[in-house]
Design a protein around this motif. Structure first.
Motif: not given
Length: 304
Positions: A144-160
């Motif tokens: 779950s920690f690995h998944t959340i770490s990727i989710l946080r990166l993914a949210k930055t990608v969506v913003k950009n």
């Protein structure tokens, strides 16, 4: 230390030995127990806490423990395996909350329903299992920690990059490794299950998406479901790395690279934590056996 794994092998002289991986909260180290007798094999099982005397050495630039003496933990000594297991740096309750909040950002109804269904089905395992047996996020809660770490990166990608499908990206990230709850045995003495060895987590989660669609009365021909399956099936990026199909969607390519990025950072960071400044780390098997340099950090100048 806790015996994380204990593999019985045969030496060149045909005598059995035990290849151990020990761990405590600071990390893990391998060690060999030569000329193991039957009682040693039966006594020193994975999941057991032991007291070990030995010498730390380097073998092919990797740390290894030369064992001189080993015994089981005795009465009065701390012998609970949980005392020696690294944990995710985020509380389980906080990870659950972060995942639940992300679900509201998945606006595709078919993807949202499937993701919620599978999170509910594998809830306990998803927040307890490691992300791997050994290489990255190999600790309870690591999945779950690995998944959340990727989710946080993914949210930055969506913003950009506004053209990215938020629903597909977030849904794919949450489900990409959830098949490891079937592929692996659990957080203690992690091994691969029969299905894990013979089928693998990528195909297993594809099957679980199919089962979810059947239970939820969602057509597998729905385009959002086809796209969701694709980003999950393609997340290893190459067929030789286990993906049955190459990425053919923008979101699939993003998930592949974010997954690799987070796993690589975790492997390097773990190795550097055990490395003194001004020297190279042990070789990292998951990164082409490369070692990484830990720079000397100059302390900030003192001001009067």
């Amino acid at each position: 230390m806790l015996i994380k794994s204990a593999d019985v092998r045969k030496a060149k002289n045909n005598k059995p030995f035990i290849a151990f991986t020990f761990q405590d909260k600071s990390g893990q180290i391998d060690g060999k127990f030569w000329d193991a007798k039957e009682e040693d094999i039966n006594r020193f099982q994975a999941g057991t806490v032991v007291f070990v005397s030995g010498k730390r050495e380097l073998y092919q630039n990797n740390p290894q423990l030369r064992i001189s003496k080993m015994r089981l933990a005795q009465a009065g000594e701390p012998s609970s395996p949980e005392l020696y297991m690294e944990r995710a740096p985020i509380r389980t309750e906080d990870m659950i909350e972060e995942i639940n909040q992300t679900l509201f950002e998945i606006t595709s109804a078919p993807i949202n329903r499937v993701v919620r269904y599978l999170l509910k089905k594998f809830h306990k395992e998803f927040f307890d299992f490691p992300a791997a047996k050994r290489h990255h996020h190999a600790f309870p809660g690591g999945l779950s920690f690995h998944t959340i770490s990727i989710l946080r990166l993914a949210k930055t990608v969506v913003k950009n990059y506004p053209g990215v499908s938020q629903s597909l990206l977030y849904g794919g990230v949450i489900l990409h490794d959830i098949g490891k709850t079937i592929e692996l045995t659990g957080s203690l003495s992690t091994e691969y299950t029969l299905k894990g060895n013979l089928i693998g987590h990528i195909v297993l989660i594809d099957e679980e998406i199919t089962k979810a669609c059947e239970a939820l009365k969602i057509s597998e021909d729905n385009e959002d479901i086809i796209l969701l399956k694709h980003v999950v099936l393609a997340h290893h990026g190459k067929m030789e790395y286990g993906s049955p199909v190459l990425p053919h969607l923008l979101e699939a390519e993003i998930i592949h690279y974010l997954d690799n990025l987070d796993a690589s950072i975790n492997m390097i960071d773990t190795a550097l934590q055990r490395t003194t400044e001004g020297s190279f780390s042990e070789r990292i098997f998951g990164l082409e056996n490369r070692s990484f340099y830990k720079p000397n950090v100059t302390p900030p100048a003192q001001t009067e």
